[in-house]
Design an enzyme around this catalytic site. Structure first.
Site: not given
Ligand SMILES: NC(=O)c1ccc[n+]([C@@H]2O[C@H](COP(=O)([O-])OP(=O)(O)OC[C@H]3O[C@@H](n4cnc5c(N)ncnc54)[C@H](OP(=O)(O)O)[C@@H]3O)[C@@H](O)[C@H]2O)c1
Length: 311
Positions: A11, A13, A15, A108-110, A137, A141, A166, A180, A203, A210, A270
């Protein structure tokens, strides 16, 4: 985790993944491997096994997942459940089969009950009913946490898991359909300022509270846990402080420079009334986040502006 050892950031690419890569590179790790979802679909077991067999990573940051805001979670439950379960189980199984030394799973916190006492301690997991808007989701998790425990117990794998609150920061998704709350606010206020709009609709009621963690602090915490934590219990990652959505809106609008009216659309959901992590365990392990919310929002808005300019 030695500097020359091979690290797979799944992952990279996204966030979180991109922030982990930035920090690992800045700290001198050179042997990093990554694949986009196009190059390696982690939902496909055979592709995943072949990748692990040929690449042989020693460490895995599992930051690949299907992720989205309230609307995406609510309307695409099957996808959120299926994709996340497949990614997790394929990567854990391959990590076990091909001798990965350590894996960090990001939840995730959810995962915590909708009405969990606040702040939420790790032990509140599975003590009540989940928030309905993202229960699919959350179940995926929770299965990931259990996956880490089960592979540890049965096969002795050093799989650990952490539950971020978050997150926001450079690299975030600013798409108004799927983002988000914080990046959505930045985008909406920016557009409204540019267009000279007299009001912006947000919204919900604005009353839910949060917690927001800057993604570079999240990446530091992940690397820290990879180096210093080997336990079976999941670890909360947050800042230990929350803010109401309406106060957040004021902070973001000030940073963006939007000075007109904010309207709350109370027909929209909400979500959970309050979500604050208890980060005592993280602190006891010796980690403390550094970036204030105001600084983080400013850095994120600067990054957003750069993307707008380079488009
Ligand atoms: N963002 C938040 O606020 C938040 C909060 C709590 C927990 N998290 C957790 O943190 C982790 C990362 O979240 P994020 O926000 O960085 O998500 P994100 O920006 O949506 O990035 C998700 C990454 O997963 C990759 N991915 C998705 N489906 C895939 C597949 N089938 N095969 C290979 N790669 C795949 C994507 O790759 P490509 O770009 O190459 O498609 C992307 O790089 C997740 O587990 C999420 O649940 C995030």
């Amino acid at each position: 985790m030695q500097v020359q050892e091979k690290i797979f950031v799944a992952g990279h690419r996204g966030l979180v993944g991109s922030a982990i890569v930035r920090q690992l590179q800045a700290q001198g790790w050179k042997n990093l491997i990554f694949r986009s979802s196009r190059e390696l679909d982690l939902r496909e077991k055979d592709q995943v096994n072949l990748f692990f067999e040929t690449s042989r990573p020693a460490y895995v940051f599992l930051a690949a997942a299907k992720v989205g805001g309230i609307w995406a979670n609510k309307t695409k439950k099957a996808e959120f459940l299926r994709d996340n379960l497949l990614i997790q189980i394929n990567v854990m199984e391959a990590a076990y089969r091909y001798g990965v030394k350590k894996l960090l799973f990001l939840g995730s916190s959810c995962i915590y009950p909708r009405l969990a006492p606040q702040p939420m301690k790790e032990e509140y997991l599975l003590t009540g009913t989940l928030e309905e808007t993202n229960d699919a989701y959350a179940i995926a998790k929770i299965a990931g946490i259990m996956g880490c425990k089960a592979y540890r117990e049965q096969y002795g794998c050093n799989f650990i898991s952490c539950m971020p609150t978050n997150l926001y920061g450079p690299g975030d998704n600013f798409d108004l359909e799927s983002s988000h709350v914080l990046p959505a606010m930045i985008h909406k206020f920016h557009k409204a300022k540019e267009a000279g709009l007299k009001e912006v609709e947000l919204w919900g009621t604005g009353t839910p509270k949060r917690e927001f963690l800057f993604v570079d602090d999240m990446a530091s915490a992940c690397i820290y846990l990879m180096q210093h934590y080997n336990g079976q219990e999941h670890i909360n990652i947050g800042v230990g402080k929350d803010i109401s959505i309406s106060d957040l809106a004021l902070m973001v609008s000030k940073c963006v420079g939007y000075t007109q009216k904010i309207i709350w659309n109370t027909d929209k959901p909400d979500g959970t009334p309050r979500k604050l992590m208890d980060i005592t365990r993280l602190r006891e392990l010796g980690f403390e986040p550094r970036t204030s919310l105001e600084t983080g929002i400013n850095l994120t808005y600067q990054w957003f502006l750069q993307q707008e300019i380079s488009r």
